[in-house]
Design a protein around this motif. Sequence first.
Motif, short mmCIF file in Angstrom:
data_model
loop_
_atom_site.label_atom_id
_atom_site.label_comp_id
_atom_site.label_asym_id
_atom_site.label_seq_id
_atom_site.Cartn_x
_atom_site.Cartn_y
_atom_site.Cartn_z
N LYS A 155 -84.95 -26.71 -69.17
CA LYS A 155 -83.43 -27.40 -68.64
C LYS A 155 -82.92 -25.81 -67.66
O LYS A 155 -82.65 -26.35 -67.12
N ALA A 156 -82.89 -24.79 -68.45
CA ALA A 156 -82.13 -23.47 -67.29
C ALA A 156 -83.51 -23.15 -66.60
O ALA A 156 -82.76 -22.82 -66.21
N MET A 157 -84.96 -23.92 -66.68
CA MET A 157 -85.50 -23.03 -65.74
C MET A 157 -85.98 -24.23 -64.33
O MET A 157 -85.93 -23.67 -63.68
N GLU A 158 -85.64 -25.22 -64.45
CA GLU A 158 -85.43 -26.61 -64.33
C GLU A 158 -83.67 -26.14 -63.22
O GLU A 158 -83.73 -27.33 -62.33
N GLY A 159 -83.44 -25.30 -63.50
CA GLY A 159 -81.88 -24.99 -62.45
C GLY A 159 -80.33 -26.31 -63.16
O GLY A 159 -80.00 -27.12 -62.61
N HIS A 160 -80.49 -26.72 -64.50
CA HIS A 160 -80.20 -27.51 -64.81
C HIS A 160 -79.29 -27.17 -66.30
O HIS A 160 -79.18 -28.00 -67.54
N PRO A 161 -78.91 -26.16 -66.00
CA PRO A 161 -78.09 -26.08 -67.42
C PRO A 161 -77.10 -26.63 -67.88
O PRO A 161 -76.58 -26.48 -69.11
N GLU A 162 -76.27 -27.64 -67.11
CA GLU A 162 -75.19 -28.07 -67.46
C GLU A 162 -75.38 -29.21 -67.48
O GLU A 162 -75.21 -30.16 -68.94
N ASP A 163 -77.18 -29.30 -68.13
CA ASP A 163 -78.13 -30.86 -69.20
C ASP A 163 -77.89 -30.49 -70.16
O ASP A 163 -78.69 -31.03 -71.64
N ARG B 91 -67.36 -26.02 -74.67
CA ARG B 91 -68.94 -26.79 -73.49
C ARG B 91 -69.45 -27.95 -73.56
O ARG B 91 -69.43 -28.56 -72.81
N LEU B 92 -68.96 -28.41 -75.24
CA LEU B 92 -69.54 -29.26 -75.02
C LEU B 92 -68.69 -30.58 -75.02
O LEU B 92 -69.42 -31.92 -74.27
N LEU B 93 -67.31 -30.01 -74.45
CA LEU B 93 -66.45 -31.56 -73.92
C LEU B 93 -66.74 -31.71 -72.51
O LEU B 93 -67.04 -32.39 -71.69
N ASP B 94 -67.69 -30.31 -71.72
CA ASP B 94 -68.15 -29.95 -69.79
C ASP B 94 -69.15 -31.35 -70.47
O ASP B 94 -69.30 -31.64 -68.99
N TYR B 95 -70.12 -30.32 -70.98
CA TYR B 95 -71.49 -31.57 -71.12
C TYR B 95 -71.08 -32.87 -71.12
O TYR B 95 -72.19 -33.39 -70.57
N TYR B 96 -70.02 -33.39 -71.79
CA TYR B 96 -70.15 -34.82 -71.96
C TYR B 96 -69.32 -35.21 -70.13
O TYR B 96 -70.22 -36.48 -70.35
N LEU B 97 -68.82 -34.47 -70.40
CA LEU B 97 -67.75 -35.21 -68.99
C LEU B 97 -68.81 -34.96 -67.79
O LEU B 97 -69.25 -35.94 -66.89
N THR B 98 -69.80 -34.01 -67.67
CA THR B 98 -70.66 -33.98 -66.82
C THR B 98 -71.83 -34.37 -67.27
O THR B 98 -72.68 -35.70 -65.87
#
Length: 616
Positions: free
Chosen positions: A300-308, A407-414
């Motif tokens: 996910k980091a490599m593909e440019g999606h750290p938010e996932d 971070r977890l809250l941000d993850y769920y909301l995203t």
Amino acid sequence: MILKNRIIATPTGDDFEEKAMGGAALVIAGHAIVEPGRSSFASPEEPYPFAKYEREETRKKVLKIHRGGAKASVEIFHAGQDARTVDYAKGPSALIRPDGVEVKEMDEEMMEETLRWYAETAASAKKIGFDSIFLHFGHGWLPAQFLSPHYNHRTDIYGGSIENRSRFPLRILETVRKAVGNNYPIDIRISAYEWIEDSISFEDVMYFLKKAEPYIDTVQISSGIDKIFEANVHCITTNLEEEMPNLKWAKQAKAELQIPVSVVSAVMTPAMADEIISKGYVDMVAFGRTLLADPYWPKKAMEGHPEDIVPCLRCSNCYHISSDHWNVGCSVNPRYHHQEFVPSEINLPKAETKKHVVILGGGPAGMKAAITASDRGHKVTIIEKQKELGGMLRFISKEAHKEEVQRLLDYYLTQIFKREIEVLLNTEADPELVKELQPDSLLIAFGAVERILPIPGVEGEKVQLATKAIAHPEQLGQNIVILGGGSIGCEIGLELAENGKNVTILELTDTLAANANSLYREALRQKFLLHENLHSLLKCGCSRIEEDVVIYKNESGEEKQLPYDQLILSTGLVAQRQLVESFYGICRDTVAIGDCVSPSNIMNANFEGYTAALNI
Ligand SMILES: Cc1cc2nc3c(=O)[nH]c(=O)nc-3n(C[C@H](O)[C@H](O)[C@H](O)COP(=O)(O)OP(=O)(O)OC[C@H]3O[C@@H](n4cnc5c(N)ncnc54)[C@H](O)[C@@H]3O)c2cc1C
Ligand SMILES: Cc1cc2nc3c(=O)[nH]c(=O)nc-3n(C[C@H](O)[C@H](O)[C@H](O)COP(=O)(O)O)c2cc1C
């Protein structure tokens, strides 16, 4: 050995296959005992991985890691004086262990025997196909026992000065190098500091590493001791500790050594890893729990999606010892430790028919269910009575030391935002509204409510619920009494004490944070010791709350009083069964999940949200 990136999956049990699929360059399988019957920390019968009838299984470990696209390494581990043996253990110095097992001081003959096993094990690891080996020289295991003044009390050429204490560990390295030859990578893990009395000093560690450098190819900087509980919280840090605690030592090791250096412990995000590599502080980053929380972190980091990336909370529920094996799991990855019956998020079974799933309540249980049901192909509607999603996570993330929950809250909301999930905010669910929505499947995730004990005076103006105190700390006075010393009360107390308030926690039982896992409880205990303005009164029950004083009974039944400016109620949560029941009968497929059924924690809410959505 060429690695495809700088990410090492450090040993954390047996789930290395998925870590390899997730993109780590090097996956270390842990641990392989060095010496059958004499070096295990698991059980006296722990199989030797290179015994004739174990080899096929061990070879599979190599292939599983290769199948996932990573290089394979194996941790070679000798428990020394802490070995689970039935007759005797061996270590640098003689002692009788608390369990009655004799530890024999290793003489030359015993050392030779151990060296033979190191040679045999290392050569076998190479022969079976591991691309490199990882020798455990830290966390208080045999080589560290020789290095550390805490364990090593010898007066011969193997004890005393660091030159002497290094002698046997260096012989191990020399022997292993000879056994595997020059063109084979040897990595070692070492504790820069042990977090106990008589800990090895970092200066001594650096002395040893400089002597070790000719034999090894890379070193991983850790800290702490596994077997000693106070020090174990520094091997596996909780969210109460700073992130990347070992970086300061790794940086220095990197500056003084020629070989590549990696660091382990609480490197949480790709941004953090990128920074310490790009600044040249370390060459590689080793990840433990972040890859348990999300084995696909590297991809996910490599593909440019750290938010996932599903963020690790450092709750340490994954660590078997901390739960005493009662309830091992991961707060955010429902599959961890349950791989045989919980499918991976990247491999979710698609729904046979698209259904309308209505979810009541947008806390972690509801949000996890919504994301999962949507990924399976269902149409999802969340009804949330507040103006934002998040449930209790909105409060927890405001607390000190809870960056991970933010971070977890941000993850769920995203994730919710990324999907076509309908969210009705500021909407209190009622049975009529639910009927109108015509759900095919109804998930009730109302959460719990804070318990208000029927104590005289509890309605007083200066009495607050825990969530209110978290949301508005600026409204609190100087002298705080907290009713209830569970982990929630303790965390609030710690934060207020850190901010200079005088805090007293009143707890009815004899244990603080009894509901927390034992590692977390230990971490809290250590933090409590740092604050003279933080007190706890155990076995004390509050009997009355007056205008300026709290009246309580101590262990002997004596009535005492405590002055206070604010009293914070942290006396647990209660399920909302009646409310939940009023929603049954609308839709045939109705399931209640998370705290509304039985107040628990994020791990339970996440697991139930995930599995409920799998069953639709
Ligand atoms: C102060 C505090 C600190 C905590 N700290 C931790 C911690 O550090 N780690 C941990 O693992 N656990 C912690 N917990 C426990 C954890 O927060 C809960 O177990 C978890 O949030 C439960 O998730 P849930 O989705 O079931 O419920 P909740 O998070 O409570 O979410 C329920 C949601 O339903 C909504 N709702 C309720 N009624 C209705 C209605 N009629 N209509 C529409 N929506 C409604 C609510 O507004 C809320 O958003 C803490 C709890 C508290 C109170
Ligand atoms: C469930 C679990 C199992 C572990 N098993 C091992 C092990 O077998 N050998 C070892 O050296 N370290 C082990 N560790 C420690 C990790 O390798 C790592 O050093 C530690 O978790 C700190 O890194 P982190 O903050 O990235 O998790 C384990 C940790 C966890 C959480």
